[in-house]
Scaffold this motif. Structure first.
Motif, PDB file in Angstrom:
ATOM      1  N   LEU A 109       0.826  -1.212   0.000  1.00 36.56           N
ATOM      2  CA  LEU A 109       0.000   0.000   0.000  1.00 36.56           C
ATOM      3  C   LEU A 109       0.859   1.261   0.000  1.00 36.56           C
ATOM      4  CD1 LEU A 109      -2.974  -0.841   2.404  1.00 36.56           C
ATOM      5  CD2 LEU A 109      -2.845  -1.020  -0.076  1.00 36.56           C
ATOM      6  N   ASP A 113       0.754   4.094  -2.822  1.00 43.14           N
ATOM      7  CA  ASP A 113       0.529   5.502  -2.462  1.00 43.14           C
ATOM      8  C   ASP A 113       1.539   6.444  -3.109  1.00 43.14           C
ATOM      9  OD1 ASP A 113      -1.571   4.645  -0.944  1.00 43.14           O
ATOM     10  OD2 ASP A 113      -0.534   4.777   0.991  1.00 43.14           O
ATOM     11  N   GLU A 143      -9.607  -4.294  -5.239  1.00 44.86           N
ATOM     12  CA  GLU A 143      -9.329  -3.441  -4.079  1.00 44.86           C
ATOM     13  C   GLU A 143      -8.113  -2.528  -4.328  1.00 44.86           C
ATOM     14  OE1 GLU A 143     -10.655  -2.990  -1.094  1.00 44.86           O
ATOM     15  OE2 GLU A 143     -12.122  -4.605  -0.879  1.00 44.86           O
ATOM     16  N   PRO A 175      -6.137   6.184  -1.678  1.00 49.30           N
ATOM     17  CA  PRO A 175      -7.135   6.430  -0.625  1.00 49.30           C
ATOM     18  C   PRO A 175      -7.190   7.903  -0.246  1.00 49.30           C
ATOM     19  CG  PRO A 175      -5.149   5.472   0.301  1.00 49.30           C
ATOM     20  CD  PRO A 175      -4.954   5.474  -1.175  1.00 49.30           C
ATOM     21  N   TYR A 177      -6.908   9.316   2.635  1.00 54.21           N
ATOM     22  CA  TYR A 177      -5.925   9.789   3.615  1.00 54.21           C
ATOM     23  C   TYR A 177      -4.614  10.211   2.947  1.00 54.21           C
ATOM     24  CZ  TYR A 177      -3.918   5.005   3.457  1.00 54.21           C
ATOM     25  OH  TYR A 177      -3.353   3.817   3.056  1.00 54.21           O
ATOM     26  N   ALA A 223      -3.810   4.625   9.343  1.00 55.02           N
ATOM     27  CA  ALA A 223      -4.845   4.436   8.327  1.00 55.02           C
ATOM     28  C   ALA A 223      -4.459   3.310   7.369  1.00 55.02           C
ATOM     29  CB  ALA A 223      -5.052   5.738   7.554  1.00 55.02           C
ATOM     30  N   ARG A 224      -3.186   3.232   7.043  1.00 54.05           N
ATOM     31  CA  ARG A 224      -2.714   2.193   6.124  1.00 54.05           C
ATOM     32  C   ARG A 224      -2.848   0.809   6.771  1.00 54.05           C
ATOM     33  NH1 ARG A 224       2.598   4.072   4.608  1.00 54.05           N
ATOM     34  NH2 ARG A 224       1.564   5.355   3.022  1.00 54.05           N
ATOM     35  N   GLU A 226      -4.973  -0.074   9.085  1.00 50.31           N
ATOM     36  CA  GLU A 226      -6.397  -0.397   9.147  1.00 50.31           C
ATOM     37  C   GLU A 226      -6.902  -0.873   7.788  1.00 50.31           C
ATOM     38  OE1 GLU A 226      -8.265   3.092  10.637  1.00 50.31           O
ATOM     39  OE2 GLU A 226      -7.525   2.817  12.702  1.00 50.31           O
ATOM     40  N   ARG A 227      -6.392  -0.228   6.719  1.00 52.86           N
ATOM     41  CA  ARG A 227      -6.820  -0.631   5.376  1.00 52.86           C
ATOM     42  C   ARG A 227      -6.318  -2.039   5.049  1.00 52.86           C
ATOM     43  NH1 ARG A 227      -5.197   1.545  -0.522  1.00 52.86           N
ATOM     44  NH2 ARG A 227      -6.940   0.634  -1.662  1.00 52.86           N
ATOM     45  N   GLU A 230      -8.576  -4.474   6.752  1.00 47.41           N
ATOM     46  CA  GLU A 230      -9.874  -4.561   6.079  1.00 47.41           C
ATOM     47  C   GLU A 230      -9.779  -5.409   4.805  1.00 47.41           C
ATOM     48  OE1 GLU A 230     -10.893  -0.529   5.393  1.00 47.41           O
ATOM     49  OE2 GLU A 230     -11.331  -0.083   7.512  1.00 47.41           O
ATOM     50  N   ILE A 231      -8.707  -5.182   4.019  1.00 41.09           N
ATOM     51  CA  ILE A 231      -8.535  -5.936   2.766  1.00 41.09           C
ATOM     52  C   ILE A 231      -8.367  -7.427   3.058  1.00 41.09           C
ATOM     53  CG2 ILE A 231      -6.962  -6.330   0.825  1.00 41.09           C
ATOM     54  CD1 ILE A 231      -6.436  -3.294   0.800  1.00 41.09           C
TER      55      ILE A 231
END
Length: 615
Positions: A109, A113, A143, A175, A177, A223-224, A226-227, A230-231
């Protein structure tokens, strides 16, 4: 993509794309690198570091393999190098361990980014199936917004697909953020990749743009993470749990008792392979028989037809320390077999998954002298060859740790050739002196290591290390790594050895070596309470450590004098081969300080022991 070219040391043809392989440690990047580049591979130190960068060609483009890292930042040299290479990339191939998505996707991620086009290779899909894990590849591709290629690199699965889809790389989904964090930073002179790192507080990238680093790292990282969670929750499911034999062995390697037993076996095998078989048996053939028995006499005879050996030019070319004699003998007769043996063992330990487990097991002990668990490899190899062990300090995570490791290796670790002579001499003077010798060496290691730990700024780097599955290494991959790294090292070392030979010859023809011998005499008789002739032993030790130790065997010394001499010769400066490599690895100033420190420590510690035990 980066605003600054950090790859000036690599020749990149005009118009060529820079394809960069990125991934956590031990995810199989090297297999894909070898598949893309074939045999046309070069290895070079990244400027200002001892970190190797492998690079080669894929068609008309350049492929680069970065060190295995867990994030793009500047916490250690490996991450700094990976960061700078990634910022210069046109296409990124992110190799991911499919078994450990929750760990590896953080780096994925972060790379997404940066806004650099990329493809993702999900490697080790066979292990995914064995462990009953199911991954929804289509959902993962949706995703992330980049092509996903499943692979089993060691079996060649997925390599063809990587080559086919390489230029279909896409910029991943950004994303909110990230967009919010880099707002106001991206402009005509600063790419999204640089802006991201400035937002994450990277002081080096910020300095390049003459701006202050922002303070969004914790927010972005949280935030990363958490993402990622989630993925993984959406795409991964477990069908059943199983514990294979390799998994059980891997766990045993980490437990104190079983891990120590396995370590003892591994250390013994490593010592006998490198310290005995290569450093003694093989080197006896390559150095003594081939180079000194055949090569040197032929070269002296041929060159001697035109340039007399007793002339000054002859001394530099074919003398005892000549560029055409000693340099070639040391590089190809001594160093090359050791380098090949070292990289063969390291490649096996790395590919099998044992190396990170070994570092984890020994980490707490190494912390006591300012090192982390990775230092166990140089220390073990030091008992085979200090020259080779000094090279292996490149495994360490920081310059501070490399300094401590090189200093300890040069001071208190006897190589196998010297250790064999020392063991024979100790056996003849009694058990109590053997205990004295071992205690002095251990105390010296502990005290000097602790002192350097306290004096040098900084602290040991944390051992953030991947624990990959235990598996049988692939021979072709092991041999490719061994040959590539060995050839690269010999290219670097040969000119330095030639320079060292020229310096020693200069000392010889100007009689400075004799002056050194005379200067040492008061130290040997006054401080060490040894005969004046012992100075010759130290001079021989400058050339080869075992020569110095062997010189003691011909002297009539009392047991107390012998133990003082053995302690001093062990702590004395390393042989010329080790010194040359030490200066290459640590630089002129640091190398000189370590070298001079060995002189002081040897006579100081030897003198203390002499005052205590010699009446």
């Amino acid at each position: 993509m980066g605003c600054h070219d950090e790859l000036s040391h690599i020749e990149i043809p005009h118009g060529a794309k820079k394809i960069v392989l990125v991934g956590n440690p031990n995810v199989g990047k090297s297999v894909f690198f070898n598949a893309l580049t074939g045999i046309y591979v070069d290895v070079s130190n990244f400027p200002g570091t001892t970190v190797d960068i492998s690079h080669g060609k894929f068609g008309g483009d350049i492929v680069m393999d970065t060190p295995g890292v867990y994030g793009i930042s500047s916490f250690n040299d490996e991450e700094k190098v990976a960061r700078d290479v990634i910022l210069s990339a046109d296409i990124i191939v992110n190799v991911v361990d499919a078994v450990h998505l929750e760990r590896d996707l953080f780096l994925t991620l972060q790379v997404i980014d940066t806004g650099i086009p990329m493809v993702i290779v999900l490697n080790m899909m066979d292990d995914v199936r064995k462990q009953g894990i199911r991954i929804d590849l289509k959902k993962l591709e949706s995703e992330l917004g980049v092509p996903i290629i499943p692979a089993v690199a060691v079996k060649g699965v997925g390599i063809k697909e990587v080559k086919e889809k390489l230029y279909a790389a896409q910029v991943g989904k950004q994303p909110n953020y990230v967009r919010k964090a880099i707002h106001g930073i991206v402009d005509d002179t600063c790419s999204q990749a640089d802006a991201l790192l400035i937002a994450e507080g990277d002081i080096h990238v910020s300095a390049r743009h003459k701006t202050m680093p922002r303070e969004h790292r914790e927010t972005i990282y949280q935030a990363r993470r958490e993402r990622v969670n989630e993925i993984v929750d959406r795409i991964v499911s477990i069908t059943h749990e199983g514990s294979s034999l390799s998994t059980k062995i891997g766990r045993m390697m980490l437990r104190p008792i079983s891990g120590s037993i396995i370590l003892a076996v591994a250390v013994t095998l490593m010592y006998y392979l490198i310290g005995v078989f290569v450093a003694q048996d093989i080197v006896d053939i390559t150095e003594d028989l081939i180079m000194r028995g055949y090569y040197e006499p032929i070269v002296r005879n041929v060159v001697g037809l035109f340039i007399p050996e007793y002339s000054i030019l002859g001394a530099y070319l074919i003398g005892e320390f000549g560029i055409l004699t000693m340099t070639v003998t040391y590089v190809f007769g001594l160093l090359l077999p050791l380098v090949l043996g070292f990289y063969f063992i390291m490649s096996i330990m790395e590919d099998s998954g044992y190396l990170p487990r070994l570092a984890t097991l020994i980490d707490r002990i190494m912390n006591m002298v300012g090192l982390n668990g990775r230092a166990v490899i140089p220390m073990i190899l030091g008992f085979g060859c200090v020259t080779m062990a000094t090279i292996s300090t490149r495994l360490m995570g920081s310059e501070r740790e490399r300094t401590i490791a090189v200093a300890l290796l040069g001071l208190a670790i006897p190589c196998s050739a010297q250790l064999g002579v020392i063991a024979g001499l100790l056996a003849g003077i009694g058990a109590k002196y053997i205990v004295v010798y071992i205690l002095v060496m251990l105390l010296t290691l502990g005290i000097v290591g602790k002192a350097l730990h306290m004096i040098l700024p900084g602290k040991p780097t944390d051992l953030l290390i991947d624990l990959p599955p235990i598996r049988l290494p692939r021979l072709d991959n092991v041999l490719t790594k061994m040959m590539t790294k060995s050839v690269a090292f010999i290219k670097e070392a040969a000119p330095i050895f030639a320079l060292g030979a020229a310096i020693v010859t200069t000392l010889e023809v100007t009689n400075v070596l004799v002056i050194i011998q005379d200067a040492l005499a008061p130290l040997t008789t006054g401080i060490l309470k040894l005969p004046k002739e012992t100075a010759n032993v130290f001079i021989m030790g400058l050339i080869r450590r075992d020569f110095g130790a062997a010189g003691l065997a011909n002297m009539m010394l009392e047991p107390a004098q012998m133990i003082v001499a053995l302690i001093t010769i062990t702590l004395f400066v390393p042989c010329i081969a080790s010194v040359i490599v030490m200066f290459k690895e640590r630089g002129k100033l640091e190398g000189a300080l370590i070298w001079l420190g060995s002189w002081v420590a040897a006579f100081a510690i030897g003198g203390i022991v002499a005052q205590v035990i010699i009446k």
